[in-house]
Design a protein around this motif. Sequence first.
Motif, PDB file in Angstrom:
ATOM      1  N   THR A  26      21.162  25.797  -6.927  1.00  0.00           N
ATOM      2  CA  THR A  26      21.020  26.120  -8.347  1.00  0.00           C
ATOM      3  C   THR A  26      19.695  26.831  -8.590  1.00  0.00           C
ATOM      4  OG1 THR A  26      22.315  24.170  -8.946  1.00  0.00           O
ATOM      5  CG2 THR A  26      21.011  25.177 -10.692  1.00  0.00           C
ATOM      6  N   ILE A  27      19.754  27.888  -9.385  1.00  0.00           N
ATOM      7  CA  ILE A  27      18.553  28.584  -9.837  1.00  0.00           C
ATOM      8  C   ILE A  27      18.436  28.334 -11.332  1.00  0.00           C
ATOM      9  CG2 ILE A  27      17.482  30.847 -10.203  1.00  0.00           C
ATOM     10  CD1 ILE A  27      18.830  31.757  -7.631  1.00  0.00           C
ATOM     11  N   TYR A  28      17.219  27.981 -11.758  1.00  0.00           N
ATOM     12  CA  TYR A  28      16.954  27.643 -13.153  1.00  0.00           C
ATOM     13  C   TYR A  28      16.114  28.738 -13.793  1.00  0.00           C
ATOM     14  CZ  TYR A  28      18.264  23.069 -11.383  1.00  0.00           C
ATOM     15  OH  TYR A  28      18.940  22.034 -10.794  1.00  0.00           O
ATOM     16  N   ILE A  29      16.310  28.933 -15.089  1.00  0.00           N
ATOM     17  CA  ILE A  29      15.375  29.754 -15.853  1.00  0.00           C
ATOM     18  C   ILE A  29      14.405  28.772 -16.496  1.00  0.00           C
ATOM     19  CG2 ILE A  29      16.780  29.846 -17.957  1.00  0.00           C
ATOM     20  CD1 ILE A  29      15.815  32.846 -18.151  1.00  0.00           C
ATOM     21  N   PRO A  38      19.816  25.394 -15.984  1.00  0.00           N
ATOM     22  CA  PRO A  38      20.565  25.990 -14.873  1.00  0.00           C
ATOM     23  C   PRO A  38      21.099  27.361 -15.284  1.00  0.00           C
ATOM     24  CG  PRO A  38      21.263  23.725 -15.243  1.00  0.00           C
ATOM     25  CD  PRO A  38      20.380  24.099 -16.400  1.00  0.00           C
ATOM     26  N   PHE A  39      20.892  28.376 -14.439  1.00  0.00           N
ATOM     27  CA  PHE A  39      21.252  29.742 -14.804  1.00  0.00           C
ATOM     28  C   PHE A  39      22.156  30.419 -13.778  1.00  0.00           C
ATOM     29  CE2 PHE A  39      20.449  34.035 -16.408  1.00  0.00           C
ATOM     30  CZ  PHE A  39      20.407  33.789 -17.771  1.00  0.00           C
ATOM     31  N   PHE A  40      21.919  30.148 -12.477  1.00  0.00           N
ATOM     32  CA  PHE A  40      22.733  30.744 -11.413  1.00  0.00           C
ATOM     33  C   PHE A  40      23.105  29.673 -10.403  1.00  0.00           C
ATOM     34  CE2 PHE A  40      19.955  34.463 -12.489  1.00  0.00           C
ATOM     35  CZ  PHE A  40      20.951  35.311 -12.953  1.00  0.00           C
ATOM     36  N   ALA A  41      24.265  29.863  -9.772  1.00  0.00           N
ATOM     37  CA  ALA A  41      24.693  29.051  -8.635  1.00  0.00           C
ATOM     38  C   ALA A  41      24.778  29.982  -7.432  1.00  0.00           C
ATOM     39  CB  ALA A  41      26.047  28.408  -8.904  1.00  0.00           C
ATOM     40  N   VAL A  42      24.112  29.603  -6.332  1.00  0.00           N
ATOM     41  CA  VAL A  42      23.986  30.443  -5.151  1.00  0.00           C
ATOM     42  C   VAL A  42      24.721  29.804  -3.976  1.00  0.00           C
ATOM     43  CG1 VAL A  42      22.332  31.395  -3.482  1.00  0.00           C
ATOM     44  CG2 VAL A  42      21.720  31.251  -5.901  1.00  0.00           C
ATOM     45  N   THR A  43      25.483  30.625  -3.253  1.00  0.00           N
ATOM     46  CA  THR A  43      26.119  30.191  -2.014  1.00  0.00           C
ATOM     47  C   THR A  43      25.679  31.151  -0.911  1.00  0.00           C
ATOM     48  OG1 THR A  43      28.059  29.425  -3.242  1.00  0.00           O
ATOM     49  CG2 THR A  43      28.314  29.707  -0.863  1.00  0.00           C
ATOM     50  N   ILE A  44      25.120  30.579   0.163  1.00  0.00           N
ATOM     51  CA  ILE A  44      24.683  31.384   1.302  1.00  0.00           C
ATOM     52  C   ILE A  44      25.605  31.063   2.469  1.00  0.00           C
ATOM     53  CG2 ILE A  44      22.818  31.824   2.945  1.00  0.00           C
ATOM     54  CD1 ILE A  44      20.843  31.105   0.683  1.00  0.00           C
ATOM     55  N   THR A  53      26.462  34.892  -2.341  1.00  0.00           N
ATOM     56  CA  THR A  53      27.300  34.972  -3.534  1.00  0.00           C
ATOM     57  C   THR A  53      26.560  34.255  -4.657  1.00  0.00           C
ATOM     58  OG1 THR A  53      29.316  34.926  -2.202  1.00  0.00           O
ATOM     59  CG2 THR A  53      29.546  34.397  -4.533  1.00  0.00           C
ATOM     60  N   VAL A  54      26.423  34.923  -5.802  1.00  0.00           N
ATOM     61  CA  VAL A  54      25.711  34.340  -6.937  1.00  0.00           C
ATOM     62  C   VAL A  54      26.605  34.398  -8.167  1.00  0.00           C
ATOM     63  CG1 VAL A  54      23.672  34.489  -8.424  1.00  0.00           C
ATOM     64  CG2 VAL A  54      23.469  34.993  -5.976  1.00  0.00           C
ATOM     65  N   ASN A  55      26.757  33.254  -8.833  1.00  0.00           N
ATOM     66  CA  ASN A  55      27.508  33.155 -10.086  1.00  0.00           C
ATOM     67  C   ASN A  55      26.563  32.773 -11.215  1.00  0.00           C
ATOM     68  OD1 ASN A  55      30.015  33.623  -8.838  1.00  0.00           O
ATOM     69  ND2 ASN A  55      30.216  31.483  -8.310  1.00  0.00           N
ATOM     70  N   ARG A  56      26.846  33.273 -12.419  1.00  0.00           N
ATOM     71  CA  ARG A  56      26.106  32.831 -13.601  1.00  0.00           C
ATOM     72  C   ARG A  56      26.687  31.489 -14.046  1.00  0.00           C
ATOM     73  NH1 ARG A  56      23.404  37.382 -15.988  1.00  0.00           N
ATOM     74  NH2 ARG A  56      24.431  39.305 -15.435  1.00  0.00           N
ATOM     75  N   ILE A  57      25.811  30.586 -14.464  1.00  0.00           N
ATOM     76  CA  ILE A  57      26.262  29.311 -15.020  1.00  0.00           C
ATOM     77  C   ILE A  57      26.255  29.467 -16.537  1.00  0.00           C
ATOM     78  CG2 ILE A  57      25.791  26.847 -15.241  1.00  0.00           C
ATOM     79  CD1 ILE A  57      24.346  27.033 -12.511  1.00  0.00           C
ATOM     80  N   GLU A  64      30.713  32.284 -13.812  1.00  0.00           N
ATOM     81  CA  GLU A  64      31.353  33.599 -13.724  1.00  0.00           C
ATOM     82  C   GLU A  64      30.638  34.395 -12.647  1.00  0.00           C
ATOM     83  OE1 GLU A  64      31.013  35.578 -17.516  1.00  0.00           O
ATOM     84  OE2 GLU A  64      28.961  36.199 -17.127  1.00  0.00           O
ATOM     85  N   PRO A  65      31.381  35.204 -11.877  1.00  0.00           N
ATOM     86  CA  PRO A  65      30.765  35.978 -10.802  1.00  0.00           C
ATOM     87  C   PRO A  65      29.679  36.914 -11.329  1.00  0.00           C
ATOM     88  CG  PRO A  65      33.153  36.009 -10.618  1.00  0.00           C
ATOM     89  CD  PRO A  65      32.834  35.400 -11.949  1.00  0.00           C
ATOM     90  N   PHE A  66      28.553  36.963 -10.612  1.00  0.00           N
ATOM     91  CA  PHE A  66      27.451  37.863 -10.948  1.00  0.00           C
ATOM     92  C   PHE A  66      27.318  38.938  -9.882  1.00  0.00           C
ATOM     93  CE2 PHE A  66      22.563  38.296 -11.020  1.00  0.00           C
ATOM     94  CZ  PHE A  66      22.625  39.429 -11.794  1.00  0.00           C
ATOM     95  N   PHE A  67      27.038  38.549  -8.626  1.00  0.00           N
ATOM     96  CA  PHE A  67      26.995  39.552  -7.566  1.00  0.00           C
ATOM     97  C   PHE A  67      27.221  38.915  -6.204  1.00  0.00           C
ATOM     98  CE2 PHE A  67      22.581  38.151  -7.234  1.00  0.00           C
ATOM     99  CZ  PHE A  67      22.292  38.273  -5.876  1.00  0.00           C
TER     100      PHE A  67
END
Length: 193
Positions: A26-29, A38-44, A53-57, A64-67
């Motif tokens: 999880t990435i937080y703002i 919580p702002f992004f969910a990251v999968t490596i 893979t990064v999704n917006r929370i 939702e998919p981000f990039f």
Amino acid sequence: MPLFSSQPQSTTTPNLTFIGPDAHGTIYIEDARGMRTPFFAVTIAKHSKPSLTVNRILPSGHQEPFFTSHTSSMSGTSRIDLVSRASEIKMKISYEGMRLRREFQGPTGKLSWFPSGNSGCDQKLKDKNEMVLAKLTANIGHSKEPRLEILVPCDDYLLDLVVATGLAVYRDTVKEVKQVEVVSEVIGGAFGG
């Protein structure tokens, strides 16, 4: 509306700060008071594409998919697909002297991530005029969390570019540090270290 201010910015007071990823991806703002959302969910992925893979929370908790991103060591290029904008960014890896540089085309020209500091793990994003737009403090191997600080006002598109490329650089930096550690262990073992 300008993409970013041409006025000098204080590098001590970021406009936006992202913290993480944490152990759960999880990435937080973080706001000025230190409150985190919580702002992004990251999968490596270690062995498959895309490697990142990064999704917006969303406020609802849904994602939702981000990039997505994948770095090819053969071509020296990171390919970043911004899902929300249906666009692709190619970030080229090159060297200026002995310094690693990752370049990509931004809305106003070439932008480059450069190592800052002695370890090479921390990075700064500069525009073609050498103005620092963002700082990435990786904190690899330390108890502190990674930080991505946006130092200038950005429109939504530039913000997406900075965040996507910054996270791709972070992922590549972690991978590079781990590879160096493995090589050091092998060399140390071979020479009885």
